[in-house]
Design a protein around this motif. Structure first.
Motif, PDB file in Angstrom:
ATOM      1  N   GLY A 145       0.705  -1.364  -0.038  1.00  0.00           N
ATOM      2  CA  GLY A 145       0.041   0.059   0.110  1.00  0.00           C
ATOM      3  C   GLY A 145       0.655   1.304  -0.022  1.00  0.00           C
ATOM      4  N   GLN A 146       2.293   1.183   0.103  1.00  0.00           N
ATOM      5  CA  GLN A 146       2.925   2.390   0.128  1.00  0.00           C
ATOM      6  C   GLN A 146       3.340   3.026  -1.152  1.00  0.00           C
ATOM      7  OE1 GLN A 146       6.547   1.608   2.420  1.00  0.00           O
ATOM      8  NE2 GLN A 146       5.609   1.152   4.380  1.00  0.00           N
ATOM      9  N   VAL A 147       3.169   4.253  -1.443  1.00  0.00           N
ATOM     10  CA  VAL A 147       3.618   4.969  -2.723  1.00  0.00           C
ATOM     11  C   VAL A 147       4.986   5.273  -2.425  1.00  0.00           C
ATOM     12  CG1 VAL A 147       3.232   6.644  -4.216  1.00  0.00           C
ATOM     13  CG2 VAL A 147       1.261   5.440  -3.214  1.00  0.00           C
ATOM     14  N   THR A 148       5.873   4.885  -3.434  1.00  0.00           N
ATOM     15  CA  THR A 148       7.345   5.054  -3.044  1.00  0.00           C
ATOM     16  C   THR A 148       8.081   5.865  -4.303  1.00  0.00           C
ATOM     17  OG1 THR A 148       8.049   3.010  -3.907  1.00  0.00           O
ATOM     18  CG2 THR A 148       7.706   2.936  -1.725  1.00  0.00           C
ATOM     19  N   GLY A 149       7.230   6.306  -5.099  1.00  0.00           N
ATOM     20  CA  GLY A 149       7.764   7.309  -6.347  1.00  0.00           C
ATOM     21  C   GLY A 149       6.741   8.228  -6.826  1.00  0.00           C
ATOM     22  N   THR A 150       7.236   8.724  -7.833  1.00  0.00           N
ATOM     23  CA  THR A 150       6.682   9.861  -8.698  1.00  0.00           C
ATOM     24  C   THR A 150       6.976   9.682 -10.178  1.00  0.00           C
ATOM     25  OG1 THR A 150       8.422  11.660  -8.621  1.00  0.00           O
ATOM     26  CG2 THR A 150       6.670  11.643  -7.007  1.00  0.00           C
ATOM     27  N   LEU A 151       5.780  10.003 -11.067  1.00  0.00           N
ATOM     28  CA  LEU A 151       5.948   9.931 -12.213  1.00  0.00           C
ATOM     29  C   LEU A 151       6.380  11.295 -12.866  1.00  0.00           C
ATOM     30  CD1 LEU A 151       2.604   7.951 -12.908  1.00  0.00           C
ATOM     31  CD2 LEU A 151       5.125   6.829 -12.676  1.00  0.00           C
ATOM     32  N   GLY A 152       7.002  11.305 -14.180  1.00  0.00           N
ATOM     33  CA  GLY A 152       7.061  12.814 -14.798  1.00  0.00           C
ATOM     34  C   GLY A 152       8.158  13.406 -14.193  1.00  0.00           C
ATOM     35  N   PHE A 153       7.999  14.823 -14.079  1.00  0.00           N
ATOM     36  CA  PHE A 153       9.077  15.499 -13.869  1.00  0.00           C
ATOM     37  C   PHE A 153       8.631  16.802 -13.064  1.00  0.00           C
ATOM     38  CE2 PHE A 153       7.758  15.901 -18.154  1.00  0.00           C
ATOM     39  CZ  PHE A 153       7.267  17.081 -18.083  1.00  0.00           C
ATOM     40  N   PRO A 154       9.270  17.483 -12.353  1.00  0.00           N
ATOM     41  CA  PRO A 154       8.955  18.754 -11.623  1.00  0.00           C
ATOM     42  C   PRO A 154       8.786  19.920 -12.716  1.00  0.00           C
ATOM     43  CG  PRO A 154      11.234  18.528 -11.174  1.00  0.00           C
ATOM     44  CD  PRO A 154      10.803  17.393 -11.979  1.00  0.00           C
ATOM     45  N   ARG A 155       8.134  21.058 -12.191  1.00  0.00           N
ATOM     46  CA  ARG A 155       7.920  22.043 -13.201  1.00  0.00           C
ATOM     47  C   ARG A 155       9.276  22.567 -13.971  1.00  0.00           C
ATOM     48  NH1 ARG A 155       7.453  26.429  -9.824  1.00  0.00           N
ATOM     49  NH2 ARG A 155       5.201  25.867  -9.522  1.00  0.00           N
ATOM     50  N   LEU A 156       9.146  22.664 -15.167  1.00  0.00           N
ATOM     51  CA  LEU A 156      10.277  23.022 -16.085  1.00  0.00           C
ATOM     52  C   LEU A 156       9.715  24.132 -16.826  1.00  0.00           C
ATOM     53  CD1 LEU A 156      11.363  19.837 -17.951  1.00  0.00           C
ATOM     54  CD2 LEU A 156      12.532  20.792 -15.927  1.00  0.00           C
ATOM     55  N   ILE A 157      10.787  25.358 -16.705  1.00  0.00           N
ATOM     56  CA  ILE A 157      10.241  26.708 -17.417  1.00  0.00           C
ATOM     57  C   ILE A 157      11.173  27.056 -18.429  1.00  0.00           C
ATOM     58  CG2 ILE A 157      10.193  29.169 -17.153  1.00  0.00           C
ATOM     59  CD1 ILE A 157       9.250  28.562 -14.418  1.00  0.00           C
ATOM     60  N   GLN A 158      10.835  27.338 -19.648  1.00  0.00           N
ATOM     61  CA  GLN A 158      11.991  27.555 -20.886  1.00  0.00           C
ATOM     62  C   GLN A 158      11.579  29.031 -21.495  1.00  0.00           C
ATOM     63  OE1 GLN A 158      12.864  24.404 -23.742  1.00  0.00           O
ATOM     64  NE2 GLN A 158      11.657  25.789 -25.042  1.00  0.00           N
ATOM     65  N   LEU A 159      12.308  29.832 -21.600  1.00  0.00           N
ATOM     66  CA  LEU A 159      12.046  31.117 -22.212  1.00  0.00           C
ATOM     67  C   LEU A 159      13.250  31.158 -23.610  1.00  0.00           C
ATOM     68  CD1 LEU A 159      12.941  33.467 -19.082  1.00  0.00           C
ATOM     69  CD2 LEU A 159      10.659  32.584 -20.177  1.00  0.00           C
ATOM     70  N   GLY A 160      12.408  31.749 -24.570  1.00  0.00           N
ATOM     71  CA  GLY A 160      13.392  31.744 -25.810  1.00  0.00           C
ATOM     72  C   GLY A 160      12.922  33.033 -26.461  1.00  0.00           C
ATOM     73  N   GLY A 161      13.635  33.235 -27.777  1.00  0.00           N
ATOM     74  CA  GLY A 161      13.420  34.327 -28.554  1.00  0.00           C
ATOM     75  C   GLY A 161      13.946  33.944 -30.012  1.00  0.00           C
ATOM     76  N   ARG A 162      13.226  34.630 -30.808  1.00  0.00           N
ATOM     77  CA  ARG A 162      13.610  34.334 -32.271  1.00  0.00           C
ATOM     78  C   ARG A 162      13.384  35.697 -33.181  1.00  0.00           C
ATOM     79  NH1 ARG A 162      10.037  30.274 -35.785  1.00  0.00           N
ATOM     80  NH2 ARG A 162       8.710  31.886 -35.876  1.00  0.00           N
ATOM     81  N   VAL A 163      14.518  36.153 -33.989  1.00  0.00           N
ATOM     82  CA  VAL A 163      14.421  37.239 -34.900  1.00  0.00           C
ATOM     83  C   VAL A 163      14.253  36.741 -36.163  1.00  0.00           C
ATOM     84  CG1 VAL A 163      15.344  39.213 -35.813  1.00  0.00           C
ATOM     85  CG2 VAL A 163      15.639  38.753 -33.156  1.00  0.00           C
ATOM     86  N   THR A 164      13.380  37.159 -37.189  1.00  0.00           N
ATOM     87  CA  THR A 164      13.090  36.714 -38.390  1.00  0.00           C
ATOM     88  C   THR A 164      13.230  37.840 -39.213  1.00  0.00           C
ATOM     89  OG1 THR A 164      11.406  35.159 -37.834  1.00  0.00           O
ATOM     90  CG2 THR A 164      11.578  35.338 -40.159  1.00  0.00           C
ATOM     91  N   PHE A 165      14.057  37.902 -40.273  1.00  0.00           N
ATOM     92  CA  PHE A 165      14.370  38.943 -41.177  1.00  0.00           C
ATOM     93  C   PHE A 165      14.385  38.379 -42.725  1.00  0.00           C
ATOM     94  CE2 PHE A 165      18.266  37.639 -38.851  1.00  0.00           C
ATOM     95  CZ  PHE A 165      19.331  37.369 -40.111  1.00  0.00           C
TER      96      PHE A 165
END
Length: 183
Positions: free
Chosen positions: A163-183
């Motif tokens: 009955g014990q839960v000993t783990g988690t699935l997935g991942f913690p919060r991930l934040i990504q910032l990005g930029g793009r210049v098109t010319f």
């Protein structure tokens, strides 16, 4: 977008060109199949169903975070003994799924984009993305084995981790910032 020569260019630069996206997944937990180990049924399986103790509820309620040490009630089950000489093969009385649900899943991925028109042929984009944006823990399935039958001692051996839960699935919060210049 408004043309750069427009009177509202600065207003458009401030409030125009925004884009919000989300991917949301919310699922109930799957049914829990409680088992006991050892092949005492001679059918080639390494697990079999234990027996339910009458009058005891195997399911617990409440938030998953509050039930990590005992997600279901392992004391509601007894270990099914092996057959006696000349006796029939015993089967546990627990159904395949006892009506208890495992931990559910809730995930929110969000992104916010802003596009800028800098000059006639030059554009820029800013992106902010958050996976598991609210940092929601996704708990794994609890230990479903309540115990086994010991042939050396001819008695039930209960699993202290049932009955014990000993783990988690997935991942913690991930934040990504990005930029793009098109010319």
């Amino acid at each position: 977008m408004l043309h750069p020569a427009s009177k509202n260019h600065w207003l458009d630069l401030l409030v125009g060109g925004w884009n919000f996206n989300d991917v949301t997944i919310i699922q109930n937990g799957s049914p829990l199949a409680i088992v006991q180990t050892n092949n005492i049924t001679s059918y080639g399986n390494s697990t079999q169903r234990p027996s339910l103790i009458a009058g005891m509820n195997p399911c617990r309620s409440g938030r998953p975070q509050d039930r990590l040490s005992q997600y279901f009630n392992p004391k509601a089950f007894s270990i099914t003994p092996p057959p006696t000489v000349g006796g029939s093969l015993p089967f546990g009385t627990a159904p395949r799924a006892v009506g208890c649900q495992g931990p559910g899943y809730a995930n929110f991925d969000l992104s916010l984009n802003k596009q800028f028109h800098i000059k006639e042929r030059i554009r820029a984009e800013f992106r902010a993305e958050a996976l598991n944006a609210f940092n929601t823990p996704q708990f794994s399935t609890p230990n479903l084995t309540v115990g086994s039958w010991s042939t050396s001692t001819n008695s039930a051996v209960y699993n202290s981790g049932a009955g014990q839960v000993t783990g988690t699935l997935g991942f913690p919060r991930l934040i990504q910032l990005g930029g793009r210049v098109t010319f």
